[in-house]
Write an enzyme that holds these catalytic residues in place. Structure first.
Site, PDB file in Angstrom:
ATOM      1  N   LYS A  17      13.425 -30.567  -3.029  1.00  0.00           N
ATOM      2  CA  LYS A  17      14.293 -31.467  -2.250  1.00  0.00           C
ATOM      3  C   LYS A  17      15.590 -30.749  -1.875  1.00  0.00           C
ATOM      4  O   LYS A  17      15.909 -29.695  -2.437  1.00  0.00           O
ATOM      5  CB  LYS A  17      14.592 -32.715  -3.084  1.00  0.00           C
TER       6      LYS A  17
ATOM      7  N   TYR B 240      47.771 -21.416   0.255  1.00  0.00           N
ATOM      8  CA  TYR B 240      48.275 -22.745   0.605  1.00  0.00           C
ATOM      9  C   TYR B 240      49.026 -23.361  -0.569  1.00  0.00           C
ATOM     10  O   TYR B 240      48.579 -23.264  -1.712  1.00  0.00           O
ATOM     11  CB  TYR B 240      47.117 -23.670   0.994  1.00  0.00           C
TER      12      TYR B 240
HETATM   13  C1  LIG Z   1      15.439 -33.884  -8.859  1.00  0.00           C
HETATM   14  C2  LIG Z   1      14.351 -34.456  -9.715  1.00  0.00           C
HETATM   15  C3  LIG Z   1      13.646 -33.641 -10.619  1.00  0.00           C
HETATM   16  C4  LIG Z   1      14.035 -32.200 -10.913  1.00  0.00           C
HETATM   17  O1  LIG Z   1      15.166 -32.186 -11.763  1.00  0.00           O
HETATM   18  P1  LIG Z   1      15.776 -30.802 -12.341  1.00  0.00           P
HETATM   19  O2  LIG Z   1      16.842 -31.253 -13.255  1.00  0.00           O
HETATM   20  O3  LIG Z   1      16.326 -30.078 -11.161  1.00  0.00           O
HETATM   21  O4  LIG Z   1      14.654 -30.094 -12.978  1.00  0.00           O
HETATM   22  C5  LIG Z   1      12.558 -34.191 -11.278  1.00  0.00           C
HETATM   23  N1  LIG Z   1      12.206 -35.498 -11.090  1.00  0.00           N
HETATM   24  C6  LIG Z   1      12.884 -36.315 -10.254  1.00  0.00           C
HETATM   25  C7  LIG Z   1      12.455 -37.730 -10.110  1.00  0.00           C
HETATM   26  C8  LIG Z   1      13.984 -35.824  -9.558  1.00  0.00           C
HETATM   27  O5  LIG Z   1      14.664 -36.646  -8.746  1.00  0.00           O
END
Ligand SMILES: *Cc1c(COP(=O)(O)O)cnc(C)c1O
Length: 372
Positions: free
Chosen positions: A35, A265
């Site tokens: 994702k 800044y």
């Molecule tokens: C993002 C997500 C993961 C992966 O999590 P990590 O901490 O990056 O391993 C797994 N399951 C769900 C439902 C998620 O939203």
């Protein structure tokens, strides 16, 4: 002309990290989580490099659609599922698997006449209180789904851990116990066949690494695939993971300052001594964290120097006291192989997830891979 700021994405490291997942979860099927543009590493690049994976997980329907349009044929699971009719249409049209977590989604399913069109994961909320059915709703949801003609194959079962990155926190054990108890109750009502064929999934990266009892039929690694530890107390190296992303740029100016001179800044940094200042072409416009504190380590020609002054959009400033020979054009590393992103995240009061996700369009991407 190319941008001085670039990120190297090491696909060998990515494949190595998938092997580490296999080592910790040898009996599980693996659903790499790609994702948010594969946590900033490039969704198509990562999906292509990990074609041997059993499936991929994305958060949103549009991410799954883009993967299909790019020719990815693996199973793709949409973790947030659909939230309107158009998204459900896309799930069916592009053969995406979906998480079902609400009665709203369930009613939309029931309204469809198609036969065996979609595989699903039924989600139980075991305490995160984000997505999922409550334990007391779960059997009702399961039974209604069993009567949906739309559903193809068994109803797979999942939950998500809220505190698995805190290794002493017993919330994780309670979540897993609730998941297992709910399923036991469910199957006390059901036939043996459905019990055998339903797959289960609990573990994210922290579950895979620290909670062996969270390992079931499928695991969902995200951050660890990118070589990053999910735990605040160690880095990926501790788990034999290799960083996939390196962020680099170069010095574009060097100048001597006097004691009392202010830098950047708001002049938040005042030189307490004569200072050889280095100016690096990286800033929050590239995704470098604006809240990185004075003292955050930066590598100049491979040696650590401290950040001083405020991070601005296009530049940061560093104290070159330990690198008096450094010159414009010299190479700078912001994180990567020799500088753990976990350390930078701590210096910026954030987590490594936000750093990798935050790399912007301006950063040039260079893929590194020994196999084509
Ligand atoms: C993002 C997500 C993961 C992966 O999590 P990590 O901490 O990056 O391993 C797994 N399951 C769900 C439902 C998620 O939203």
């Amino acid at each position: 002309m190319t941008s001085p700021a670039y990120a190297v994405i090491n696909l060998d490291a990515l494949r190595h990290n998938l092997q580490i997942v296999r080592k910790f979860a040898p009996n599980a099927k693996i659903m790499p989580v790609i994702k948010a543009n594969a946590y900033g590493h490039g969704m198509f690049r990562v999906a292509s490099a990990l074609q041997s994976a059993d499936a991929f997980a994305v958060a949103r329907v549009d991410e799954g659609v883009r993967l299909r349009k790019a020719g990815i044929t693996n199973i793709i699971t949409v973790l947030e599922g659909f939230s309107c009719v158009n998204e459900l249409e896309a799930i069916l049209a592009y053969q995406l698997d979906t998480v079902v977590h609400s009665f709203t989604q369930l009613s939309m399913f029931e309204a469809r006449p198609e036969l065996n069109a979609c595989s699903i994961w039924l989600k139980l909320d075991t305490g995160m209180n984000r997505l999922g059915f409550k334990a007391e709703e779960f059997i009702t949801a399961f039974q209604r789904l069993k009567h949906c003609s739309l559903i193809k194959g068994p109803i797979n079962l999942m939950t998500h851990l809220a505190n698995a990155d805190i290794t002493q926190d017993t919330t994780t054990l309670k979540q897993i116990a609730l998941f297992n108890d709910t399923i036991t109750t469910l199957f006390a009502d059901q036939t043996i066949e459905s019990k055998v064929s339903c797959a289960c999934s609990i573990a994210n990266s922290a579950g895979i690494l620290a909670w062996p009892i969270s390992l079931t039929d499928w695991v969902r690694p995200g951050i660890m695939l990118y070589g990053i530890s999910p735990f605040p107390e160690n880095t990926g190296e501790y788990w034999q993971l290799k960083p996939v992303m390196g962020l680099h740029s170069r010095l574009i100016a060097v100048k001597p300052l006097l004691k009392g001179d202010k830098v950047g800044y708001s002049g938040t940094w005042t030189c307490t001594k004569p200072t050889q200042l280095g100016i690096v072409a990286i800033g929050y416009g590239d995704g470098y964290p604006r809240h990185a504190k004075a003292g955050t380590p930066v590598l100049v020609n491979g040696q650590r120097v401290p950040l001083i002054g405020r991070v601005s959009m296009d530049m940061i400033t560093v104290d070159l006291e330990s690198q008096p020979m450094a010159m414009p054009g010299d190479s700078v590393t912001l994180w990567g192989n020799d500088l753990a992103i976990e350390e930078i995240a701590q210096c910026a009061d954030t987590i490594p997830y936000t750093l990798v996700c935050g790399i912007t369009q301006r950063v040039r991407i260079i893929e590194h891979s020994s196999t084509i």
